[in-house]
Scaffold this motif. Structure first.
Motif, PDB file in Angstrom:
ATOM      1  N   CYS A  73       8.441   6.094  -3.793  1.00  0.00           N
ATOM      2  CA  CYS A  73       8.636   4.750  -2.527  1.00  0.00           C
ATOM      3  C   CYS A  73       9.774   4.211  -2.905  1.00  0.00           C
ATOM      4  O   CYS A  73      10.540   3.805  -2.532  1.00  0.00           O
ATOM      5  N   HIS A  74       9.930   4.521  -4.084  1.00  0.00           N
ATOM      6  CA  HIS A  74      11.371   3.703  -4.711  1.00  0.00           C
ATOM      7  C   HIS A  74      12.714   5.025  -4.128  1.00  0.00           C
ATOM      8  O   HIS A  74      14.124   4.559  -3.562  1.00  0.00           O
ATOM      9  N   ALA A  75      11.828   6.440  -4.272  1.00  0.00           N
ATOM     10  CA  ALA A  75      13.331   6.919  -3.928  1.00  0.00           C
ATOM     11  C   ALA A  75      13.579   7.456  -2.327  1.00  0.00           C
ATOM     12  O   ALA A  75      14.388   6.935  -1.964  1.00  0.00           O
ATOM     13  N   GLU A  76      12.680   6.214  -1.620  1.00  0.00           N
ATOM     14  CA  GLU A  76      12.095   6.518  -0.103  1.00  0.00           C
ATOM     15  C   GLU A  76      13.550   5.582   0.709  1.00  0.00           C
ATOM     16  O   GLU A  76      14.321   5.519   1.217  1.00  0.00           O
ATOM     17  N   THR A  77      13.347   4.419   0.292  1.00  0.00           N
ATOM     18  CA  THR A  77      13.664   2.830   0.147  1.00  0.00           C
ATOM     19  C   THR A  77      15.359   2.476  -0.555  1.00  0.00           C
ATOM     20  O   THR A  77      16.055   2.079  -0.483  1.00  0.00           O
ATOM     21  N   MET A 120       0.948  -0.874  -0.102  1.00  0.00           N
ATOM     22  CA  MET A 120      -0.333   0.039   0.018  1.00  0.00           C
ATOM     23  C   MET A 120       0.852   1.220  -0.328  1.00  0.00           C
ATOM     24  O   MET A 120       1.754   1.357   0.423  1.00  0.00           O
ATOM     25  N   CYS A 121       0.424   2.021  -1.182  1.00  0.00           N
ATOM     26  CA  CYS A 121       1.485   3.302  -1.229  1.00  0.00           C
ATOM     27  C   CYS A 121       1.233   4.539  -0.318  1.00  0.00           C
ATOM     28  O   CYS A 121      -0.214   4.500   0.321  1.00  0.00           O
ATOM     29  N   LYS A 122       1.657   4.840   0.848  1.00  0.00           N
ATOM     30  CA  LYS A 122       1.255   6.366   1.331  1.00  0.00           C
ATOM     31  C   LYS A 122       1.339   7.606   0.672  1.00  0.00           C
ATOM     32  O   LYS A 122       0.953   8.740   1.314  1.00  0.00           O
ATOM     33  N   HIS A 123       1.962   7.766  -0.797  1.00  0.00           N
ATOM     34  CA  HIS A 123       1.819   9.129  -1.200  1.00  0.00           C
ATOM     35  C   HIS A 123       1.065   9.109  -2.270  1.00  0.00           C
ATOM     36  O   HIS A 123       0.309  10.035  -2.162  1.00  0.00           O
ATOM     37  N   ILE A 124       0.278   7.983  -2.445  1.00  0.00           N
ATOM     38  CA  ILE A 124      -1.206   8.076  -3.523  1.00  0.00           C
ATOM     39  C   ILE A 124      -2.051   7.155  -2.865  1.00  0.00           C
ATOM     40  O   ILE A 124      -1.197   5.802  -3.116  1.00  0.00           O
ATOM     41  N   LEU A 125      -3.313   7.429  -2.837  1.00  0.00           N
ATOM     42  CA  LEU A 125      -3.710   6.455  -1.656  1.00  0.00           C
ATOM     43  C   LEU A 125      -4.108   5.775  -2.886  1.00  0.00           C
ATOM     44  O   LEU A 125      -5.095   4.594  -2.579  1.00  0.00           O
ATOM     45  N   ASN A 126      -4.818   6.202  -4.209  1.00  0.00           N
ATOM     46  CA  ASN A 126      -5.369   5.419  -5.324  1.00  0.00           C
ATOM     47  C   ASN A 126      -4.724   4.407  -6.245  1.00  0.00           C
ATOM     48  O   ASN A 126      -5.245   4.719  -7.375  1.00  0.00           O
ATOM     49  N   ALA A 127      -3.890   3.868  -5.548  1.00  0.00           N
ATOM     50  CA  ALA A 127      -2.484   4.238  -7.276  1.00  0.00           C
ATOM     51  C   ALA A 127      -3.407   2.430  -7.266  1.00  0.00           C
ATOM     52  O   ALA A 127      -3.567   1.725  -6.603  1.00  0.00           O
ATOM     53  N   GLN A 128      -2.921   1.851  -8.951  1.00  0.00           N
ATOM     54  CA  GLN A 128      -3.928   0.658  -9.338  1.00  0.00           C
ATOM     55  C   GLN A 128      -2.878   0.157 -10.224  1.00  0.00           C
ATOM     56  O   GLN A 128      -3.697  -0.944 -10.093  1.00  0.00           O
ATOM     57  N   VAL A 129      -1.520   0.682 -10.348  1.00  0.00           N
ATOM     58  CA  VAL A 129      -0.384  -0.261 -11.002  1.00  0.00           C
ATOM     59  C   VAL A 129       0.785  -0.310  -9.613  1.00  0.00           C
ATOM     60  O   VAL A 129       1.160   0.431  -9.202  1.00  0.00           O
TER      61      VAL A 129
END
Length: 122
Positions: free
Chosen positions: A26-30, A1-10
């Protein structure tokens, strides 16, 4: 579940590290490296859990849907907004958590308080 985009479909597969992420943030954070750019992207639909590839150089309006389940995955992103509020149940149903800061009014003594005031008038 993405915390940046709540309605991510992919989910997207990063071409640099071959890992799946919900968004570029999410990629930049990890990861310690930046996200590599590519003309062909790999996606995984969150509805049917199947992966597919899209050529981004020839992207059309029909490419906004999952080829397996027709889930529309290109949506306007809903990002979380900071809100100050009270956590708890509906105050109209359960108001135990509310505190009334108003000062209780002191009842002033009067001869006209109750109906039987015959003993107070001379």
């Amino acid at each position: 579940m993405c915390k940046h985009i709540l309605n991510a479909q992919v989910s997207i597969r990063a071409p640099c590290c071959k890992q799946w992420f919900d968004c570029a943030e999410c990629h930049a954070e990890t990861q310690t490296h930046s996200l590599a750019k590519t003309a062909e992207m790999a996606f995984m639909c969150k509805k049917c859990k199947k992966a597919f590839r899209k050529d981004m150089s020839a992207y059309e309006e029909s490419d906004e849907y999952c080829p397996h389940c027709d889930n529309h995955y290109v949506l306007e992103a809903k990002t979380p907004q900071a809100v100050v509020g009270v956590e708890g149940e509906d105050a109209r149903v359960d108001n135990r958590m509310l505190k009334d800061d108003r000062v209780k009014q002191i009842q002033k003594r009067s001869i006209f308080v109750d109906d039987d005031f015959s003993d107070r008038i001379g």
